[in-house]
Design an enzyme around this catalytic site. Structure first.
Site, PDB file in Angstrom:
ATOM      1  CB  SER A 256      12.832  22.533 -14.992  1.00 35.21           C
ATOM      2  OG  SER A 256      12.029  23.680 -15.115  1.00 35.21           O
TER       3      SER A 256
ATOM      4  CG  HIS B   9      -1.713  -1.230   1.415  1.00 36.00           C
ATOM      5  ND1 HIS B   9      -2.988  -1.431   0.942  1.00 36.00           N
ATOM      6  CD2 HIS B   9      -1.357  -2.386   2.029  1.00 36.00           C
ATOM      7  CE1 HIS B   9      -3.391  -2.660   1.262  1.00 36.00           C
ATOM      8  NE2 HIS B   9      -2.416  -3.264   1.919  1.00 36.00           N
TER       9      HIS B   9
ATOM     10  CD  GLU C 169       8.984  12.256 -15.481  1.00 35.01           C
ATOM     11  OE1 GLU C 169       7.970  12.963 -15.438  1.00 35.01           O
ATOM     12  OE2 GLU C 169      10.137  12.737 -15.506  1.00 35.01           O
TER      13      GLU C 169
ATOM     14  CE  LYS D  92      11.246  19.227 -11.071  1.00 33.56           C
ATOM     15  NZ  LYS D  92       9.991  19.689 -11.649  1.00 33.56           N
TER      16      LYS D  92
END
Ligand code: ARG
Length: 464
Positions: free
Chosen positions: A282, A161, A295, A288
């Site tokens: 970024s 979980h 991804e 970043k």
């Protein structure tokens, strides 16, 4: 690509040229030209067989084969002129052959149809793609074994979980991905068997009146079997669907793996570092470093699932035998194979470069009462029933939450508030090492089990 010439190959029955838009609309050459190598391979085998069947002389066969090889060189040199008015890869190559050698070129298509030709070409093509994909799976698995071996004793929290559950070793976690990929490999090997059956000789749908010898083409092309029914041979695309299904499962695995890499590289987890070459920055936020490769693999998974759904829908309403609908099989199939291969390649390159942050993983495992099950198991060994132990430990955890202490940080007196069965020996059980070492059986997380599993994995890869 030129479009201005008239299609000669089936013009006999027609009294006006095909509409220019219809010619473009029905053409497939823009995407099926990538089958050229397999198309030529199939034609060479067919010509060889036609000579043995007495349809071609040896001189004709040799001329056809030599010119097909030259055409392949033209295509590879980029000098071949692909024509949309010639519809597809098959008619482009055949027309060029006839340009070069005249009437002999026109004999190549004896006893065959584009229907069995294309069905053969896609199978030959997919067989090669599967082999390349299997190679990438093995490369990725080798990377996982190397990393798992190095991290056999590294402790991290295991999750259910996405909540801290029990300590596991990082090597053990990595080997879970190894197992999934082994099954992906098996599925593709299995799919390859059904892909590698030869429809050539089915002709348009009913077979042919020439004395063809399908055993010869089968042997020349390295097929494992000859399709047993001509109608089925030209029309079914179940092997392509099966491939997309196996590819979808593999992409689903890579997508889950991606999701973990994205989580683990986040500032909240910081379990691993990915080298800069697999990330981007970024344009607005200077701090970043984004895990783009995982991804993107997660995102590309949808294309492969889409190919599977697309091919299932493509086939479901088709009566026997070949229908033009089938031309729509190629783009999804090509895309699924390319996407899976590229995603595996990216992972195979990236996995060995993963840098685990062992201290941070360990700290995370120390938080979240990850050894609570070990305490319950300890009390079971002292003779209490498991359900009672579960409740006792529940009280201890509640106390820990209130006081900000993990189980291993409590004194013996504090622990004995919950059960007088708890003694000094409890602390060995509550350590992370004690917890993982205790799970010492096939498939368990103990470091020596991880090392054994790495060896098993190496033996498996060596047997391929
Ligand atoms: N380009 C076609 C395809 O991809 C080849 C077979 C065409 N056959 C035909 N009878 N029109 O399926």
């Amino acid at each position: 690509m030129s479009t201005d010439k008239t299609n000669q190959s089936w013009g006999g029955r027609f009294s006006e040229p095909v509409d220019a838009f219809v010619a473009r609309f029905t053409a497939s050459v823009e995407f099926d030209k990538r089958l050229y190598r397999h198309d030529i391979m199939g034609s060479i085998a067919h010509a060889t067989m036609l000579e043995k069947a007495g349809v071609l002389t040896d001189a004709e066969r040799d001329e056809i084969i030599a010119n097909l090889k030259d055409i392949q060189s033209e295509i590879e040199a980029g000098t071949f002129e692909w024509r949309v008015d010639l519809e597809d890869v098959h008619m482009n190559i055949e027309a060029r052959l006839t340009d070069r050698i005249g009437v002999t070129g026109k004999k190549l298509h004896t006893g065959r149809s584009r229907n069995d030709q294309v069905a053969t070409d896609i199978r030959l093509w997919l067989r090669d793609e599967i082999d390349l994909i299997l190679g990438e799976i093995t490369r990725l698995q080798e990377g996982l074994l190397g990393l798992a071996e190095a991290e056999a004793g590294t402790i991290m929290p295991g999750f259910t979980h996405l909540q801290t559950a029990q300590p596991v070793t990082f090597g053990h976690h990595l080997l879970a991905w190894f197992e999934m990929l082994s099954r992906d490999y098996e599925r593709l090997v299995d799919c390859r068997k059904r892909t590698n059956r030869m429809p050539l000789g089915s002709a348009a749908l009913a077979g042919t009146t020439y004395p063809i010898q399908r055993e010869i083409t089968c042997e020349l092309l390295g097929f494992e079997a000859i399709s047993g029914n001509s109608l089925d041979g030209v029309s079914d695309r179940d092997f392509a669907i099966e491939f997309c299904a196996a590819a979808s499962v593999a992409m689903m695995h890579l997508s889950r793996f991606s999701e973990e890499l994205v989580l683990w590289t986040s500032a909240q987890f910081q379990f691993i570092d990915l080298p800069d070459r697999f990330c981007t920055g970024s344009s607005i936020m200077p701090q970043k470093k984004n895990p783009d490769v995982p991804e993107l693999v997660r995102g590309k998974t949808g294309r492969v699932f889409g190919a599977l759904a697309g091919l299932l829908v493509l086939m479901k309403g088709q009566p026997l035998a070949y229908n033009k609908d089938n031309q729509e099989d190629k783009e999804p199939l090509f895309d699924a194979a390319d996407t899976l291969r590229d995603s595996l390649r990216a992972f195979a390159d990236m996995v060995p470069a993963i840098k685990p942050r062992r201290e941070i993983m360990r700290e995370a495992a120390l938080r979240g009462f990850s050894t609570a099950t070990d305490l319950a198991d300890y009390l079971v060994r002292k003779g209490l029933p498991f359900r009672d132990c579960h409740e006792i430990v529940g009280h201890a955890v509640k106390y820990g939450v209130q006081t900000g202490k993990d189980l291993a940080e409590m004194s013996l007196d504090e622990l004995r508030q919950f059960s007088d069965q708890i003694d000094d020996d409890v602390f060995a059980v509550l350590t992370l090492e004690g917890s993982v070492n205790a799970r010492d059986h096939i498939g368990g997380t103990a470091p020596n089990q991880v090392r054994t599993a790495v060896q098993r994995g190496r033996d498996l890869l060596a047997s391929r």
